[in-house]
Design a protein around this motif. Structure first.
Motif, PDB file in Angstrom:
ATOM      1  N   MET A 202       0.863  -1.196  -0.034  1.00  0.00           N
ATOM      2  CA  MET A 202       0.078   0.103  -0.061  1.00  0.00           C
ATOM      3  C   MET A 202       0.947   1.193  -0.113  1.00  0.00           C
ATOM      4  O   MET A 202       1.828   1.357   0.746  1.00  0.00           O
ATOM      5  N   GLU A 203       0.464   2.201  -0.657  1.00  0.00           N
ATOM      6  CA  GLU A 203       1.345   3.477  -0.794  1.00  0.00           C
ATOM      7  C   GLU A 203       0.666   4.431   0.220  1.00  0.00           C
ATOM      8  O   GLU A 203      -0.230   4.594   0.402  1.00  0.00           O
ATOM      9  N   ASP A 204       1.746   5.177   0.782  1.00  0.00           N
ATOM     10  CA  ASP A 204       1.229   6.266   1.629  1.00  0.00           C
ATOM     11  C   ASP A 204       0.852   7.460   1.057  1.00  0.00           C
ATOM     12  O   ASP A 204       1.910   7.914   0.190  1.00  0.00           O
ATOM     13  N   TRP A 205      -0.215   8.013   1.111  1.00  0.00           N
ATOM     14  CA  TRP A 205      -0.687   9.108   0.394  1.00  0.00           C
ATOM     15  C   TRP A 205      -1.015  10.233   1.456  1.00  0.00           C
ATOM     16  O   TRP A 205      -1.287  10.147   2.592  1.00  0.00           O
ATOM     17  N   THR A 206      -0.561  11.367   1.092  1.00  0.00           N
ATOM     18  CA  THR A 206      -1.194  12.729   1.511  1.00  0.00           C
ATOM     19  C   THR A 206      -2.462  12.934   1.042  1.00  0.00           C
ATOM     20  O   THR A 206      -2.893  12.557   0.149  1.00  0.00           O
ATOM     21  N   TYR A 207      -3.135  13.790   1.908  1.00  0.00           N
ATOM     22  CA  TYR A 207      -4.785  14.092   1.564  1.00  0.00           C
ATOM     23  C   TYR A 207      -4.814  14.683   0.074  1.00  0.00           C
ATOM     24  O   TYR A 207      -5.311  14.258  -0.667  1.00  0.00           O
ATOM     25  N   ASP A 208      -3.598  15.634  -0.123  1.00  0.00           N
ATOM     26  CA  ASP A 208      -3.679  16.611  -1.358  1.00  0.00           C
ATOM     27  C   ASP A 208      -3.226  15.532  -2.430  1.00  0.00           C
ATOM     28  O   ASP A 208      -3.777  15.746  -3.511  1.00  0.00           O
ATOM     29  N   GLU A 209      -2.388  14.628  -2.217  1.00  0.00           N
ATOM     30  CA  GLU A 209      -1.954  13.822  -3.427  1.00  0.00           C
ATOM     31  C   GLU A 209      -2.898  12.955  -3.868  1.00  0.00           C
ATOM     32  O   GLU A 209      -3.236  12.997  -4.988  1.00  0.00           O
ATOM     33  N   LEU A 210      -3.808  12.212  -2.792  1.00  0.00           N
ATOM     34  CA  LEU A 210      -4.617  11.624  -3.105  1.00  0.00           C
ATOM     35  C   LEU A 210      -5.785  12.378  -3.915  1.00  0.00           C
ATOM     36  O   LEU A 210      -6.410  11.729  -4.968  1.00  0.00           O
ATOM     37  N   PHE A 211      -6.157  13.368  -3.545  1.00  0.00           N
ATOM     38  CA  PHE A 211      -7.246  14.045  -3.905  1.00  0.00           C
ATOM     39  C   PHE A 211      -7.009  14.519  -5.329  1.00  0.00           C
ATOM     40  O   PHE A 211      -7.754  14.153  -6.401  1.00  0.00           O
ATOM     41  N   GLU A 212      -5.718  14.966  -5.769  1.00  0.00           N
ATOM     42  CA  GLU A 212      -5.326  15.545  -6.916  1.00  0.00           C
ATOM     43  C   GLU A 212      -5.447  14.467  -7.824  1.00  0.00           C
ATOM     44  O   GLU A 212      -5.676  14.475  -9.280  1.00  0.00           O
ATOM     45  N   THR A 213      -4.808  13.098  -7.464  1.00  0.00           N
ATOM     46  CA  THR A 213      -4.625  11.833  -8.232  1.00  0.00           C
ATOM     47  C   THR A 213      -6.014  11.451  -8.757  1.00  0.00           C
ATOM     48  O   THR A 213      -6.147  11.171  -9.939  1.00  0.00           O
ATOM     49  N   ILE A 214      -6.876  11.405  -7.649  1.00  0.00           N
ATOM     50  CA  ILE A 214      -8.349  10.983  -8.296  1.00  0.00           C
ATOM     51  C   ILE A 214      -9.119  12.058  -9.241  1.00  0.00           C
ATOM     52  O   ILE A 214      -9.614  11.649 -10.106  1.00  0.00           O
ATOM     53  N   GLN A 215      -8.878  13.266  -9.012  1.00  0.00           N
ATOM     54  CA  GLN A 215      -9.323  14.385  -9.929  1.00  0.00           C
ATOM     55  C   GLN A 215      -8.816  14.149 -11.415  1.00  0.00           C
ATOM     56  O   GLN A 215      -9.625  14.267 -12.575  1.00  0.00           O
ATOM     57  N   GLU A 216      -7.400  13.856 -11.226  1.00  0.00           N
ATOM     58  CA  GLU A 216      -6.723  13.691 -12.580  1.00  0.00           C
ATOM     59  C   GLU A 216      -7.115  12.525 -13.443  1.00  0.00           C
ATOM     60  O   GLU A 216      -7.483  12.394 -14.630  1.00  0.00           O
ATOM     61  N   VAL A 217      -7.508  11.279 -12.549  1.00  0.00           N
ATOM     62  CA  VAL A 217      -7.705  10.183 -13.095  1.00  0.00           C
ATOM     63  C   VAL A 217      -9.155  10.386 -13.555  1.00  0.00           C
ATOM     64  O   VAL A 217      -9.550   9.834 -14.706  1.00  0.00           O
ATOM     65  N   TYR A 218     -10.068  11.227 -12.942  1.00  0.00           N
ATOM     66  CA  TYR A 218     -11.596  11.244 -13.109  1.00  0.00           C
ATOM     67  C   TYR A 218     -11.494  12.200 -14.600  1.00  0.00           C
ATOM     68  O   TYR A 218     -12.332  11.632 -15.670  1.00  0.00           O
ATOM     69  N   LYS A 219     -10.675  13.324 -14.897  1.00  0.00           N
ATOM     70  CA  LYS A 219     -10.886  14.089 -15.782  1.00  0.00           C
ATOM     71  C   LYS A 219     -10.071  13.172 -17.149  1.00  0.00           C
ATOM     72  O   LYS A 219     -10.550  13.720 -18.224  1.00  0.00           O
ATOM     73  N   GLU A 220      -9.355  12.204 -16.722  1.00  0.00           N
ATOM     74  CA  GLU A 220      -8.754  11.460 -17.829  1.00  0.00           C
ATOM     75  C   GLU A 220      -9.926  10.712 -18.425  1.00  0.00           C
ATOM     76  O   GLU A 220      -9.956  10.669 -19.743  1.00  0.00           O
ATOM     77  N   PHE A 221     -10.561  10.085 -17.753  1.00  0.00           N
ATOM     78  CA  PHE A 221     -11.505   9.102 -18.044  1.00  0.00           C
ATOM     79  C   PHE A 221     -12.690   9.881 -18.845  1.00  0.00           C
ATOM     80  O   PHE A 221     -13.141   9.525 -19.840  1.00  0.00           O
ATOM     81  N   LEU A 222     -13.022  11.153 -18.450  1.00  0.00           N
ATOM     82  CA  LEU A 222     -13.968  12.015 -18.913  1.00  0.00           C
ATOM     83  C   LEU A 222     -13.553  12.528 -20.447  1.00  0.00           C
ATOM     84  O   LEU A 222     -14.424  12.564 -21.415  1.00  0.00           O
TER      85      LEU A 222
END
Length: 54
Positions: free
Chosen positions: A1-21
């Motif tokens: 399991m990777e250690d995430w900071t709040y900001d890193e995880l939130f930004e990664t989720i947003q990037e993945v979401y935008k990529e799929f859109l």
């Protein structure tokens, strides 16, 4: 399991979401993929994923 900071995880989720859109997959498919890709990261991380999706 990777250690995430709040900001890193939130930004990664947003990037993945935008990529799929951008691939014309639709918001339902994008959300389903995020749930699948970021499932079972940890208790706090799962809450962050849920908030980001919301």
């Amino acid at each position: 399991m990777e250690d995430w900071t709040y900001d890193e995880l939130f930004e990664t989720i947003q990037e993945v979401y935008k990529e799929f859109l951008s691939q014309n997959r639709g918001c339902r498919h994008a959300i389903a993929r995020i749930v699948d890709d970021f499932n079972n990261l940890g208790k706090i991380e799962d809450i962050i994923v849920d908030v980001a999706i919301g």
